[in-house]
Design an enzyme around this catalytic site. Structure first.
Site, PDB file in Angstrom:
ATOM      1  N   ASP A 101      -9.134  25.943 112.743  1.00  0.00           N
ATOM      2  CA  ASP A 101      -8.365  27.131 112.385  1.00  0.00           C
ATOM      3  C   ASP A 101      -8.487  28.133 113.526  1.00  0.00           C
ATOM      4  OD1 ASP A 101      -7.716  26.078 109.914  1.00  0.00           O
ATOM      5  OD2 ASP A 101      -9.316  27.115 108.846  1.00  0.00           O
TER       6      ASP A 101
ATOM      7  N   ASP B 161      -1.009  24.286 100.557  1.00  0.00           N
ATOM      8  CA  ASP B 161      -2.201  25.001 100.100  1.00  0.00           C
ATOM      9  C   ASP B 161      -2.161  25.071  98.581  1.00  0.00           C
ATOM     10  OD1 ASP B 161      -2.911  25.367 102.748  1.00  0.00           O
ATOM     11  OD2 ASP B 161      -1.926  27.315 102.889  1.00  0.00           O
TER      12      ASP B 161
END
EC number: 4.3.2.10
Length: 257
Positions: free
Chosen positions: A11, A130
């Site tokens: 990330d 997600d």
């Protein structure tokens, strides 16, 4: 049998690799290129880079580090972050990415999936989802703009419905990011992944929850996913990728060596 893949996830925020817990409270864990090189050396099958605030902040992933990563590693890598157009995707692929992943932009404009697939082929179009378990409704729901806690919002989609929709539109792979499990290292959500596996005809990548080598074994055997993505166990050197591959091979799981 196709070999299972191990995929470290990096990330990226403000030019650094970060990691949070359940998509919150991100802390810096290292620099992009050295971490990518380390994972390639350890035996990762591919890497995924998420510019986690790009979509929420209305920008596209920074291409400068994409080219530097491409120069340093010889394994495939996928890039995500605010990709909304064919030209943006083409530029990232030209800078060296092997695949591009879209998440929030696909929720805003689902036709983007089909346009990208038509232009570049299904094989390099990955959809990130997600998914959050809502205890109130006892259902799995899709969230959007999760890289910025202040911008995160609910969508109209139940996870399984969105999985079916993105396949109809031409995605080549799905990464299921299980938000409830993210960063807590308590194991992958086998139940949810198994439900998705039953309706998913493209490669499925499990994300969220890896804490031990046994967790990888379990998700491959029980949920029958094609790849397992993990971050904190690799960033914190809790698990070495080469040692994990040896363990999985000893457990009779087909793995690239």
């Amino acid at each position: 049998m196709l070999a299972k893949r191990l995929v470290p996830c990096l990330d990226v925020k403000d030019g650094k690799v970060v990691k949070g817990v359940q998509f919150r409270n991100h802390e810096i864990v290292g620099d992009i290129v050295p971490l990518a090189a380390r994972y390639a050396e350890e035996g990762a099958d591919e890497l995924v880079f998420y510019d986690i605030t790009a979509s929420a902040h209305e920008r596209v992933v920074d291409k400068s580090w994409v080219s530097r990563v491409a120069e340093q590693i010889d394994i495939p890598f996928c890039v995500a972050g605010g990709i909304k157009t064919i030209s943006q995707a083409r530029e990232l692929l030209a800078f060296g990415a092997d695949k591009i992943s879209i998440n929030s932009p696909a929720l805003t404009d689902p036709s983007l999936i089909s346009r990208l697939q038509d232009e570049f082929g299904r094989q390099c179009i990955v959809i990130g989802i997600d998914s959050f378990f809502d205890a109130t409704s006892n259902s799995y729901k899709v969230k959007q703009f999760t890289g910025d806690e202040a911008a995160t919002k609910d969508t109209q989609w139940f996870t399984q419905d969105w999985v079916e929709e993105v396949q109809k539109r031409g995605c080549g792979e799905i990464v299921l990011n299980v938000m409830n499990q993210d960063g807590v290292r308590g194991g992958y959500d086998i139940k949810q992944l198994s439900l998705v596996r039953a309706i998913c005809d493209v490669p499925l990548i499990a994300s969220g929850g890896a804490g031990t080598m046994a967790h990888f074994r379990d998700v491959f055997i029980e949920a029958k996913v094609d790849a397992a993505l993990a971050a904190s166990v690799f960033h914190k050197a809790i698990i070495n990728i080469g040692e994990l591959k040896a363990y999985l091979a000893a457990e009779d799981i087909a793995i690239r060596r």
